[in-house]
Design a protein around this motif. Structure first.
Motif, PDB file in Angstrom:
ATOM      1  N   ILE A  99       0.828  -1.191   0.000  1.00 40.04           N
ATOM      2  CA  ILE A  99       0.000   0.000   0.000  1.00 40.04           C
ATOM      3  C   ILE A  99       0.866   1.246   0.000  1.00 40.04           C
ATOM      4  N   SER A 100       0.284   2.339  -0.421  1.00 42.27           N
ATOM      5  CA  SER A 100       1.026   3.587  -0.488  1.00 42.27           C
ATOM      6  C   SER A 100       1.281   4.128   0.915  1.00 42.27           C
ATOM      7  N   ASP A 101       2.182   5.077   0.986  1.00 46.49           N
ATOM      8  CA  ASP A 101       2.541   5.654   2.281  1.00 46.49           C
ATOM      9  C   ASP A 101       1.358   6.369   2.913  1.00 46.49           C
ATOM     10  N   GLU A 102       0.533   7.005   2.098  1.00 40.71           N
ATOM     11  CA  GLU A 102      -0.610   7.732   2.634  1.00 40.71           C
ATOM     12  C   GLU A 102      -1.690   6.796   3.159  1.00 40.71           C
ATOM     13  N   GLN A 103      -1.702   5.543   2.665  1.00 41.27           N
ATOM     14  CA  GLN A 103      -2.687   4.578   3.134  1.00 41.27           C
ATOM     15  C   GLN A 103      -2.178   3.738   4.300  1.00 41.27           C
ATOM     16  N   ASP A 104      -0.917   3.889   4.652  1.00 42.26           N
ATOM     17  CA  ASP A 104      -0.327   3.139   5.753  1.00 42.26           C
ATOM     18  C   ASP A 104      -0.584   3.894   7.052  1.00 42.26           C
ATOM     19  N   PHE A 105      -1.403   3.320   7.929  1.00 43.26           N
ATOM     20  CA  PHE A 105      -1.774   4.012   9.169  1.00 43.26           C
ATOM     21  C   PHE A 105      -0.563   4.283  10.041  1.00 43.26           C
ATOM     22  N   ASP A 106       0.339   3.288  10.151  1.00 43.19           N
ATOM     23  CA  ASP A 106       1.512   3.467  11.008  1.00 43.19           C
ATOM     24  C   ASP A 106       2.407   4.584  10.483  1.00 43.19           C
ATOM     25  N   ALA A 107       2.579   4.649   9.147  1.00 37.76           N
ATOM     26  CA  ALA A 107       3.438   5.687   8.577  1.00 37.76           C
ATOM     27  C   ALA A 107       2.847   7.074   8.792  1.00 37.76           C
ATOM     28  N   VAL A 108       1.533   7.189   8.604  1.00 37.45           N
ATOM     29  CA  VAL A 108       0.890   8.500   8.795  1.00 37.45           C
ATOM     30  C   VAL A 108       0.903   8.891  10.265  1.00 37.45           C
ATOM     31  N   ALA A 109       0.622   7.937  11.134  1.00 35.88           N
ATOM     32  CA  ALA A 109       0.579   8.240  12.564  1.00 35.88           C
ATOM     33  C   ALA A 109       1.940   8.633  13.104  1.00 35.88           C
ATOM     34  N   SER A 110       3.015   8.164  12.453  1.00 36.04           N
ATOM     35  CA  SER A 110       4.356   8.488  12.937  1.00 36.04           C
ATOM     36  C   SER A 110       4.756   9.928  12.638  1.00 36.04           C
ATOM     37  N   ARG A 111       4.124  10.550  11.670  1.00 36.96           N
ATOM     38  CA  ARG A 111       4.519  11.909  11.316  1.00 36.96           C
ATOM     39  C   ARG A 111       3.394  12.939  11.472  1.00 36.96           C
ATOM     40  N   GLU A 112       2.166  12.500  11.709  1.00 40.07           N
ATOM     41  CA  GLU A 112       1.052  13.420  11.865  1.00 40.07           C
ATOM     42  C   GLU A 112       0.482  13.311  13.274  1.00 40.07           C
ATOM     43  N   THR A 113       0.016  14.430  13.761  1.00 40.09           N
ATOM     44  CA  THR A 113      -0.615  14.487  15.078  1.00 40.09           C
ATOM     45  C   THR A 113      -1.926  15.248  14.960  1.00 40.09           C
ATOM     46  N   ILE A 114      -2.660  15.288  16.057  1.00 41.15           N
ATOM     47  CA  ILE A 114      -3.909  16.056  16.061  1.00 41.15           C
ATOM     48  C   ILE A 114      -3.617  17.535  15.833  1.00 41.15           C
ATOM     49  N   GLU A 115      -2.508  18.003  16.402  1.00 39.25           N
ATOM     50  CA  GLU A 115      -2.152  19.409  16.240  1.00 39.25           C
ATOM     51  C   GLU A 115      -1.792  19.726  14.792  1.00 39.25           C
ATOM     52  N   SER A 116      -1.064  18.827  14.135  1.00 36.29           N
ATOM     53  CA  SER A 116      -0.693  19.092  12.743  1.00 36.29           C
ATOM     54  C   SER A 116      -1.915  19.066  11.832  1.00 36.29           C
ATOM     55  N   ASP A 117      -2.873  18.175  12.123  1.00 34.81           N
ATOM     56  CA  ASP A 117      -4.111  18.158  11.341  1.00 34.81           C
ATOM     57  C   ASP A 117      -4.884  19.459  11.520  1.00 34.81           C
ATOM     58  N   ALA A 118      -4.941  19.942  12.748  1.00 37.82           N
ATOM     59  CA  ALA A 118      -5.652  21.201  13.007  1.00 37.82           C
ATOM     60  C   ALA A 118      -4.974  22.361  12.306  1.00 37.82           C
ATOM     61  N   ALA A 119      -3.648  22.376  12.285  1.00 35.74           N
ATOM     62  CA  ALA A 119      -2.928  23.458  11.614  1.00 35.74           C
ATOM     63  C   ALA A 119      -3.166  23.414  10.102  1.00 35.74           C
ATOM     64  N   ARG A 120      -3.206  22.207   9.539  1.00 34.49           N
ATOM     65  CA  ARG A 120      -3.453  22.100   8.109  1.00 34.49           C
ATOM     66  C   ARG A 120      -4.869  22.549   7.744  1.00 34.49           C
ATOM     67  N   LEU A 121      -5.844  22.218   8.566  1.00 39.18           N
ATOM     68  CA  LEU A 121      -7.212  22.665   8.320  1.00 39.18           C
ATOM     69  C   LEU A 121      -7.318  24.184   8.422  1.00 39.18           C
ATOM     70  N   ALA A 122      -6.609  24.760   9.389  1.00 35.69           N
ATOM     71  CA  ALA A 122      -6.631  26.220   9.534  1.00 35.69           C
ATOM     72  C   ALA A 122      -5.983  26.898   8.333  1.00 35.69           C
ATOM     73  N   GLU A 123      -4.915  26.298   7.806  1.00 36.17           N
ATOM     74  CA  GLU A 123      -4.258  26.872   6.633  1.00 36.17           C
ATOM     75  C   GLU A 123      -5.161  26.821   5.407  1.00 36.17           C
ATOM     76  N   ASN A 124      -5.871  25.711   5.246  1.00 35.53           N
ATOM     77  CA  ASN A 124      -6.805  25.609   4.125  1.00 35.53           C
ATOM     78  C   ASN A 124      -7.945  26.610   4.252  1.00 35.53           C
ATOM     79  N   ALA A 125      -8.424  26.816   5.486  1.00 28.31           N
ATOM     80  CA  ALA A 125      -9.510  27.776   5.706  1.00 28.31           C
ATOM     81  C   ALA A 125      -9.054  29.202   5.418  1.00 28.31           C
TER      82      ALA A 125
END
Length: 239
Positions: free
Chosen positions: A107-133
């Motif tokens: 599977i691709s890196d974006e579909q690998d839960f362990d790979a995504v969880a190792s570099r993304e956090t709740i805070e980084s998701d919130a920052a990305r959503l704020a940037e898109n907004a």
């Protein structure tokens, strides 16, 4: 008396001809269930190689020669699998065996839960959503710009006021107009609307400086006023 004696003889004859009902509680194929359990245990032990078969009970299956397996193509396939795995003995389910080769990229890196969880956090998701907004923009309604009068003649108005239809001669033309000149000049325009607009700007429909209207209907090249008239008619009827 004779009647009773005849009935008795008849019942005796029927009883002698009837078959006995088998005992369903005796089991199917085994008279002794404990003996069946013993034979089953002996069979499993013989197959697993942990104990020989008891004499007079079951016989071990006959071994198939390696040459017979190779004759039907089985031995060569087993040898190939063993060589690929780095083994020299038969295939065994053992933890010491080499891991099988992975086929495909997975599977691709974006579909690998362990790979995504190792570099993304709740805070980084919130920052990305704020940037898109922050990049989201709402475009408000603006007024349609006014024409500056440099677009040329109004071909819509000309089509609605045209007294004739396409192909119907309405203006006089030189009868010996060149067909090749007509085709060449019409091909120089990007559209029929552009040809009609330039035709009117050069003095049409009374004049035809470039030979765009050889039949004298007042319409240059392939331009046709019919679609404009149909649209105006539909708008007037509310359709």
């Amino acid at each position: 008396m004779k009647t009773l004696l005849g009935v008795g003889i008849t019942l005796f004859a029927l009883a002698a001809c009837s078959s006995s009902v088998p005992d369903s509680g005796a089991g199917v194929g085994f008279n002794d269930y404990s003996q069946y359990e013993i034979e089953r245990a002996q069979r499993e032990a013989a197959l697993n190689g942990t104990a020989p078969l008891a004499a007079g009970t079951l016989s071990a299956p006959a071994a198939v020669a390696t040459t017979e397996l190779q004759a039907v193509g089985i031995g060569s396939r087993i040898d190939a699998v063993e060589a690929a795995a780095g083994r020299t003995t038969g295939i065994e389910a053992s933890p010491s065996n080499a891991a099988p080769a992975v086929i495909g990229a997975g599977i691709s890196d974006e579909q690998d839960f362990d790979a995504v969880a190792s570099r993304e956090t709740i805070e980084s998701d919130a920052a990305r959503l704020a940037e898109n907004a922050a990049q989201y923009q709402v475009v408000g309604q603006t007024a349609v710009p006014e024409r500056d009068g440099r677009e040329g003649p109004n071909i819509v108005e000309y089509a609605l006021n045209a007294p004739n239809s396409k192909g119907q001669e309405w203006y006089s033309r030189f009868k010996f107009a060149s067909q090749s000149r007509y085709q060449r000049n019409c091909a120089s325009y990007v559209s029929a609307d552009a040809a009609q607009r330039d035709f009117l700007a050069r003095g049409g429909p009374e004049r035809d400086a470039r030979g765009l209207d050889p039949d004298g209907d007042g319409f240059a090249c392939a331009w046709d006023p019919a679609p404009f008239k149909l649209a105006a008619k539909a708008a007037a009827s509310g359709n």
